[in-house]
Design a protein around this motif. Structure first.
Motif, short mmCIF file in Angstrom:
data_model
loop_
_atom_site.label_atom_id
_atom_site.label_comp_id
_atom_site.label_asym_id
_atom_site.label_seq_id
_atom_site.Cartn_x
_atom_site.Cartn_y
_atom_site.Cartn_z
N GLU A 105 0.82 -1.22 0.00
CA GLU A 105 0.00 0.00 0.00
C GLU A 105 0.85 1.27 0.00
OE1 GLU A 105 0.83 -1.00 4.28
OE2 GLU A 105 0.36 -2.16 2.50
N ASN A 106 2.15 1.13 0.23
CA ASN A 106 3.06 2.27 0.24
C ASN A 106 3.94 2.33 -1.01
OD1 ASN A 106 2.28 3.31 2.83
ND2 ASN A 106 3.24 1.50 3.68
N VAL A 107 3.54 1.57 -2.03
CA VAL A 107 4.27 1.55 -3.30
C VAL A 107 3.33 2.02 -4.40
CG1 VAL A 107 5.55 0.14 -4.96
CG2 VAL A 107 5.74 -0.35 -2.51
N TYR A 108 3.75 3.04 -5.14
CA TYR A 108 2.97 3.63 -6.22
C TYR A 108 3.82 3.62 -7.49
CZ TYR A 108 -0.05 5.22 -2.48
OH TYR A 108 -0.89 5.26 -1.40
N VAL A 109 3.64 2.60 -8.32
CA VAL A 109 4.46 2.46 -9.52
C VAL A 109 4.04 3.48 -10.57
CG1 VAL A 109 5.00 0.93 -11.48
CG2 VAL A 109 4.95 0.01 -9.16
N ASN A 110 5.04 4.11 -11.17
CA ASN A 110 4.84 5.00 -12.31
C ASN A 110 5.36 4.30 -13.56
OD1 ASN A 110 3.91 7.42 -10.89
ND2 ASN A 110 5.95 7.40 -9.99
N PHE A 111 4.47 4.03 -14.50
CA PHE A 111 4.83 3.40 -15.76
C PHE A 111 4.64 4.43 -16.86
CE2 PHE A 111 4.18 1.06 -19.64
CZ PHE A 111 5.04 -0.02 -19.54
N THR A 112 5.72 4.80 -17.53
CA THR A 112 5.64 5.77 -18.62
C THR A 112 5.69 5.01 -19.94
OG1 THR A 112 6.72 7.46 -17.28
CG2 THR A 112 6.65 7.83 -19.66
N LEU A 113 4.61 5.07 -20.68
CA LEU A 113 4.52 4.38 -21.95
C LEU A 113 5.37 5.10 -22.99
CD1 LEU A 113 3.18 2.08 -23.56
CD2 LEU A 113 1.34 3.70 -24.12
N LYS A 114 6.24 4.34 -23.64
CA LYS A 114 7.06 4.84 -24.74
C LYS A 114 7.28 3.72 -25.73
CE LYS A 114 9.88 6.20 -21.41
NZ LYS A 114 10.91 6.88 -20.73
N LYS A 115 7.82 4.03 -26.88
CA LYS A 115 7.86 3.12 -28.03
C LYS A 115 8.18 1.66 -27.74
CE LYS A 115 9.51 2.54 -32.70
NZ LYS A 115 10.26 3.08 -33.80
N PRO A 116 9.25 1.33 -27.09
CA PRO A 116 9.53 -0.10 -26.95
C PRO A 116 8.46 -0.88 -26.17
CG PRO A 116 11.48 1.20 -26.44
CD PRO A 116 10.32 2.15 -26.55
N ALA A 117 7.63 -0.18 -25.39
CA ALA A 117 6.66 -0.87 -24.52
C ALA A 117 5.22 -0.79 -25.01
CB ALA A 117 6.76 -0.29 -23.11
N TYR A 118 4.99 -0.32 -26.23
CA TYR A 118 3.62 -0.19 -26.73
C TYR A 118 2.81 -1.47 -26.54
CZ TYR A 118 4.98 4.07 -29.37
OH TYR A 118 5.42 5.29 -29.76
N LYS A 119 3.38 -2.62 -26.92
CA LYS A 119 2.64 -3.88 -26.88
C LYS A 119 2.39 -4.36 -25.44
CE LYS A 119 3.99 -5.47 -31.42
NZ LYS A 119 4.71 -6.47 -32.20
N GLU A 120 3.12 -3.81 -24.49
CA GLU A 120 2.96 -4.23 -23.10
C GLU A 120 1.80 -3.53 -22.39
OE1 GLU A 120 7.57 -5.50 -22.16
OE2 GLU A 120 6.81 -3.64 -21.31
N LEU A 121 1.30 -2.47 -22.97
CA LEU A 121 0.26 -1.66 -22.31
C LEU A 121 -0.89 -2.49 -21.74
CD1 LEU A 121 -0.92 1.05 -21.45
CD2 LEU A 121 -1.83 1.31 -23.78
N PRO A 122 -1.49 -3.42 -22.49
CA PRO A 122 -2.62 -4.17 -21.92
C PRO A 122 -2.26 -5.06 -20.72
CG PRO A 122 -2.53 -4.42 -24.31
CD PRO A 122 -1.26 -3.75 -23.89
N LYS A 123 -0.98 -5.33 -20.54
CA LYS A 123 -0.56 -6.26 -19.49
C LYS A 123 0.07 -5.56 -18.28
CE LYS A 123 0.57 -9.44 -23.17
NZ LYS A 123 1.68 -9.86 -24.00
N VAL A 124 0.22 -4.24 -18.33
CA VAL A 124 0.95 -3.52 -17.28
C VAL A 124 0.31 -3.72 -15.91
CG1 VAL A 124 1.61 -1.23 -16.42
CG2 VAL A 124 1.98 -1.82 -18.83
N ARG A 125 -0.95 -3.42 -15.77
CA ARG A 125 -1.60 -3.52 -14.45
C ARG A 125 -1.60 -4.95 -13.92
NH1 ARG A 125 -3.27 1.30 -12.88
NH2 ARG A 125 -3.97 2.78 -14.45
N SER A 126 -1.85 -5.92 -14.79
CA SER A 126 -1.87 -7.32 -14.33
C SER A 126 -0.47 -7.78 -13.92
CB SER A 126 -2.47 -8.25 -15.38
OG SER A 126 -1.68 -8.27 -16.54
N PHE A 127 0.57 -7.30 -14.59
CA PHE A 127 1.93 -7.63 -14.21
C PHE A 127 2.21 -7.20 -12.77
CE2 PHE A 127 6.36 -6.31 -13.64
CZ PHE A 127 7.04 -7.46 -13.99
N PHE A 128 1.88 -5.95 -12.46
CA PHE A 128 2.14 -5.44 -11.11
C PHE A 128 1.18 -6.04 -10.09
CE2 PHE A 128 4.25 -2.22 -13.73
CZ PHE A 128 5.51 -2.31 -13.18
N LYS A 129 -0.04 -6.32 -10.51
CA LYS A 129 -1.02 -6.95 -9.60
C LYS A 129 -0.51 -8.32 -9.15
CE LYS A 129 -5.89 -7.87 -8.98
NZ LYS A 129 -7.23 -7.83 -9.58
#
Length: 158
Positions: free
Chosen positions: A106-130
């Motif tokens: 609850e004390n960790v707030y991940v910041n994910f900045t979307l940029k070119k190499p990670a475009y395809k990862e966008l749909p999986k970002v939240r589930s990865f950290f979850k």
């Protein structure tokens, strides 16, 4: 000092732990009469188990709560290391887990900045950290990347 602030956010144009010894000295000098919370914005590359335990001890000794806002801009080794040159994905994820286990998810707030190499990862970002037990995830786009901006504006979470 002595202003009873709600929060101090420590960030910079470089990694906040680059000046680790100075930062530790400052953190040790704080008390709840200065601030209730210190938010450390970090890329986690200069931390390790010893430093994370030291930060926890300082937080416990001073009564000042620490929040961590790590920037993790890729959810695979290949993508992450192509974005963050010289950084090691596995080390950063291990440090993220250590911070989570030491200070609480609850004390960790991940910041994910979307940029070119990670475009395809966008749909999986939240589930990865979850899967890592971290639900506080902010996804933004690189301000210089128009395609990332468009992808994020069209992105709808399922």
């Amino acid at each position: 000092k002595g202003h009873n602030l709600d929060r101090i956010c420590i960030l910079g144009s470089r990694e906040v732990f680059f000046y680790y010894d100075r930062l530790i000295k400052f953190l040790k000098s704080l008390s709840v009469a200065d601030t209730k919370v210190v938010d450390l914005q970090t890329n986690l590359t200069l931390l390790n188990e010893i430093r994370i335990k030291e930060l926890k001890q300082i937080s416990d000794n001073t009564g000042v709560k620490y929040l961590f806002s790590p920037s993790v801009d890729g959810i695979s080794k290949r993508t992450y290391e192509s974005i963050r040159k010289g950084a090691k994905f596995n080390q950063v994820i291990e440090n993220l887990k250590l911070v989570r286990d030491t200070f609480g998810a609850e004390n960790v707030y991940v910041n994910f900045t979307l940029k070119k190499p990670a475009y395809k990862e966008l749909p999986k970002v939240r589930s990865f950290f979850k899967k890592l037990g971290i639900t506080n995830v902010q996804i933004s786009h690189d301000i210089y990347d128009e395609k990332a901006k468009k992808l994020l504006s069209n992105y709808k979470e399922s």
